[in-house]
Write an enzyme that holds these catalytic residues in place. Structure first.
Site, PDB file in Angstrom:
ATOM      1  N   GLY A   1       0.734  -1.396   0.153  1.00  0.00           N
ATOM      2  CA  GLY A   1       0.010   0.002  -0.071  1.00  0.00           C
ATOM      3  C   GLY A   1       0.700   1.177  -0.082  1.00  0.00           C
ATOM      4  O   GLY A   1       2.053   1.102  -0.479  1.00  0.00           O
ATOM      5  N   CYS A   2       0.376   2.416   0.521  1.00  0.00           N
ATOM      6  CA  CYS A   2       0.762   3.607   0.523  1.00  0.00           C
ATOM      7  C   CYS A   2       2.254   3.423   1.132  1.00  0.00           C
ATOM      8  O   CYS A   2       2.373   2.855   2.340  1.00  0.00           O
ATOM      9  CB  CYS A   2       0.321   4.804   1.031  1.00  0.00           C
ATOM     10  SG  CYS A   2       0.843   6.182   1.228  1.00  0.00           S
ATOM     11  N   PHE A   3       3.496   3.744   0.704  1.00  0.00           N
ATOM     12  CA  PHE A   3       4.651   3.641   1.274  1.00  0.00           C
ATOM     13  C   PHE A   3       4.818   4.365   2.657  1.00  0.00           C
ATOM     14  O   PHE A   3       5.767   3.830   3.129  1.00  0.00           O
ATOM     15  CB  PHE A   3       5.820   3.571   0.435  1.00  0.00           C
ATOM     16  CG  PHE A   3       5.970   4.986  -0.675  1.00  0.00           C
ATOM     17  CD1 PHE A   3       5.901   5.970   0.071  1.00  0.00           C
ATOM     18  CD2 PHE A   3       6.022   4.715  -2.018  1.00  0.00           C
ATOM     19  CE1 PHE A   3       5.854   7.163  -0.898  1.00  0.00           C
ATOM     20  CE2 PHE A   3       6.275   5.734  -2.732  1.00  0.00           C
ATOM     21  CZ  PHE A   3       6.064   6.794  -2.293  1.00  0.00           C
ATOM     22  N   TRP A   4       4.363   5.514   2.865  1.00  0.00           N
ATOM     23  CA  TRP A   4       4.725   6.233   3.834  1.00  0.00           C
ATOM     24  C   TRP A   4       4.441   5.648   5.527  1.00  0.00           C
ATOM     25  O   TRP A   4       5.370   5.445   6.232  1.00  0.00           O
ATOM     26  CB  TRP A   4       4.032   7.582   4.061  1.00  0.00           C
ATOM     27  CG  TRP A   4       4.638   8.560   2.732  1.00  0.00           C
ATOM     28  CD1 TRP A   4       3.492   8.947   1.781  1.00  0.00           C
ATOM     29  CD2 TRP A   4       5.636   8.887   2.563  1.00  0.00           C
ATOM     30  NE1 TRP A   4       4.301   9.766   0.803  1.00  0.00           N
ATOM     31  CE2 TRP A   4       5.651   9.556   1.294  1.00  0.00           C
ATOM     32  CE3 TRP A   4       6.894   8.849   3.108  1.00  0.00           C
ATOM     33  CZ2 TRP A   4       6.810  10.145   0.770  1.00  0.00           C
ATOM     34  CZ3 TRP A   4       7.965   9.343   2.477  1.00  0.00           C
ATOM     35  CH2 TRP A   4       7.924  10.158   1.089  1.00  0.00           C
TER      36      TRP A   4
END
Length: 190
Positions: free
Chosen positions: A52-55
């Site tokens: 998913g979103c890497f952050w």
């Protein structure tokens, strides 16, 4: 139509052209101030995880004892050196990934893989929650064949736990390997 483009990996002939020049990035990690591109301590192991979103994914790994450094980027697509807007368009085939560099004497590959499986929902296909697109798919890019075998075994074990709980199956779409660093082998490309 737009949604189907965002959830389907483009063929090589459909991918955006990208650019020859790499995207500029910081030299050191913003939290632990270690070098993002190395050099890394001797014996370190690197792998890429897409969850998913890497952050948010990156944070779960930099907090683990034994992880030397983490870095975010894109992997597994056909477009060279894509920018954020291109990746979000669905026209590159890349996944948001976190590079995890760890000391295998301090944290095992199995522990890193457990964090991967437990840190997201790998049953959602080309999405994580409300984030929809090929860049949010669940994927692993492993550094060598031995690690790839371990990743597949961990996937099968995780799938067994899902089956026992009456839950959905792990979705691992076929991807590309040529856009990856030379050392990477992909669990989704094999």
């Amino acid at each position: 139509m737009i949604m189907s483009r965002k959830t389907r990996l483009p063929g090589d002939h459909e991918a955006l052209p990208g650019r020859e020049t790499s995207i500029a990035t910081a030299e050191t990690h913003h939290v632990n101030h270690r070098p993002l591109a190395g050099p890394y301590p001797e014996g370190s192991v690197s792998l890429l995880v897409g969850m998913g979103c890497f952050w948010g994914a990156e944070r779960t790994f930099w907090q683990l004892d034994g992880v030397w450094v983490t870095a975010v980027g894109y992997a597994g697509g056909a477009t060279p050196n894509p920018i954020y807007e291109e990746v979000c368009s669905g026209g590159t085939g890349h996944a948001d990934v976190v590079k995890v560099v760890f000391d295998p004497a301090a944290i095992s590959l199995d522990q890193v893989l457990a964090q991967f499986w437990e840190g997201h929902d790998p049953t959602q296909g080309m999405r994580q929650g409300n984030d929809i697109g090929t860049q949010y798919r669940s994927t692993l890019f492993m550094p060598d064949n031995g690690s790839l075998v371990a990743a597949r075994a961990s996937r099968d074990s995780y799938q067994g736990a899902l089956d026992a709980g009456g839950l959905d199956f792990v979705r691992a779409p076929k991807g590309r390997c040529r856009a990856l660093p030379r050392w990477a082998r992909s669990a989704e490309c094999a």
